[in-house]
Write an enzyme that holds these catalytic residues in place. Sequence first.
Site, short mmCIF file in Angstrom:
data_model
loop_
_atom_site.label_atom_id
_atom_site.label_comp_id
_atom_site.label_asym_id
_atom_site.label_seq_id
_atom_site.Cartn_x
_atom_site.Cartn_y
_atom_site.Cartn_z
N ASP A 36 1.01 -1.37 -0.04
CA ASP A 36 -0.40 0.28 -0.18
C ASP A 36 0.97 1.26 0.07
OD1 ASP A 36 -1.65 1.99 0.11
OD2 ASP A 36 -2.50 1.43 2.58
N ASN B 10 3.18 3.76 -10.64
CA ASN B 10 2.13 3.79 -11.81
C ASN B 10 1.01 3.53 -11.03
OD1 ASN B 10 0.47 3.53 -14.38
ND2 ASN B 10 -0.31 1.11 -13.30
N ARG C 65 10.84 8.61 -0.95
CA ARG C 65 11.54 8.73 -0.12
C ARG C 65 12.88 7.30 0.52
NH1 ARG C 65 13.07 12.90 4.15
NH2 ARG C 65 12.44 11.95 5.69
N TYR D 287 -9.08 13.38 -8.69
CA TYR D 287 -8.02 12.30 -9.61
C TYR D 287 -7.65 13.19 -10.41
CZ TYR D 287 -6.27 9.87 -12.59
OH TYR D 287 -5.40 9.14 -13.83
N LYS E 132 -2.97 14.86 -10.46
CA LYS E 132 -1.88 14.30 -10.90
C LYS E 132 -1.41 16.10 -11.08
CE LYS E 132 -2.54 9.55 -11.58
NZ LYS E 132 -1.99 8.85 -11.26
N THR F 9 -8.98 0.32 -17.93
CA THR F 9 -8.17 -0.59 -17.17
C THR F 9 -8.79 -0.59 -15.55
OG1 THR F 9 -7.19 1.22 -16.20
CG2 THR F 9 -6.62 0.18 -17.98
#
Length: 308
Positions: free
Chosen positions: A105, A133, A167, A204, A208, A239
């Site tokens: 996660d 991704n 990180r 969203y 982005k 998808t």
Amino acid sequence: MSAGIGGREARALSGGTFTTTHHSTSYDFISPLKLDLASKHVLITGAAWEDGIGYATATAFARAGASAIAVADLHGLSDDLVAKLKLAAAQAGRPEPVVLGCTVDIARQDSVQAMRDIVSQGFGGCLDIVVNNAAHVEPYKPLLESDPDVYWRTWEVNVRGLFNMARTFLPMQLATFASTNGMCTMVNVSSSGALSARPASGSYRSSKLAILRWTETLQLEYVDKGLLAFCVNPGAIKTKITENLPETVRNALPDHPSVAGDTIVWLAAERREWLGGRYVSCTWDMEELLEKKDEIIEHDKLKMRIVL
């Protein structure tokens, strides 16, 4: 879309007309079979589904000869898909890669750190390329009709998740670059949705958009140490992540995962320093993109700016 803006103009404002030729599927110029990624170690997130962008990218890396591929997802990676990646390499005439399937996660630092231990051990501490991704999309609803926790989860995954990944894995990439002249390339998957505003999907789109500026900043911070970071728009692809969209919208998405996967691998296979901090659409023609190199550098194109 603002009133008075036609379809072509709106498409141009979101980068859709930057190259004359566009592709919805892969094509010969970017074929992984023409690349040589032997000895390279790669990590891809968001790759649990065979018909998805992440798995298409992992497959392209296998076909390009990558020696070690870590595939990570919230849902893990099935043994069947691990076997298919190895088969893809064999069918392309490449040696069998080391394939690591990881459950992670990315919104949780402790989960990403646990994955780092697995990848570091499996790859002998080497890491050349990271493809971020994995993403989250909230249901297609206006703000006041949205579940606030689900709405914010999009930012937790899409923005904090990339922060956690950088990180944790950027130090490994920088160390690999310093010791073996590795690729030290980070590809962050953004979206053409970052370049336009429409009702619904606000979390969203804004997440982005944030990725674009954050990637540009990260490039400035670590370019002197070897980092090459840029963003890609994978295309409009049906998808698993689009399941929250209206079915009419999903069914109209024209692009195939192969154009995203093969383009990402083609872009990552060679260090093109001039792409650092920029945005590239996988549906653009890559041969045309190379021809525009001088224009892009001279006018500092493919970065977020306000035009006054």
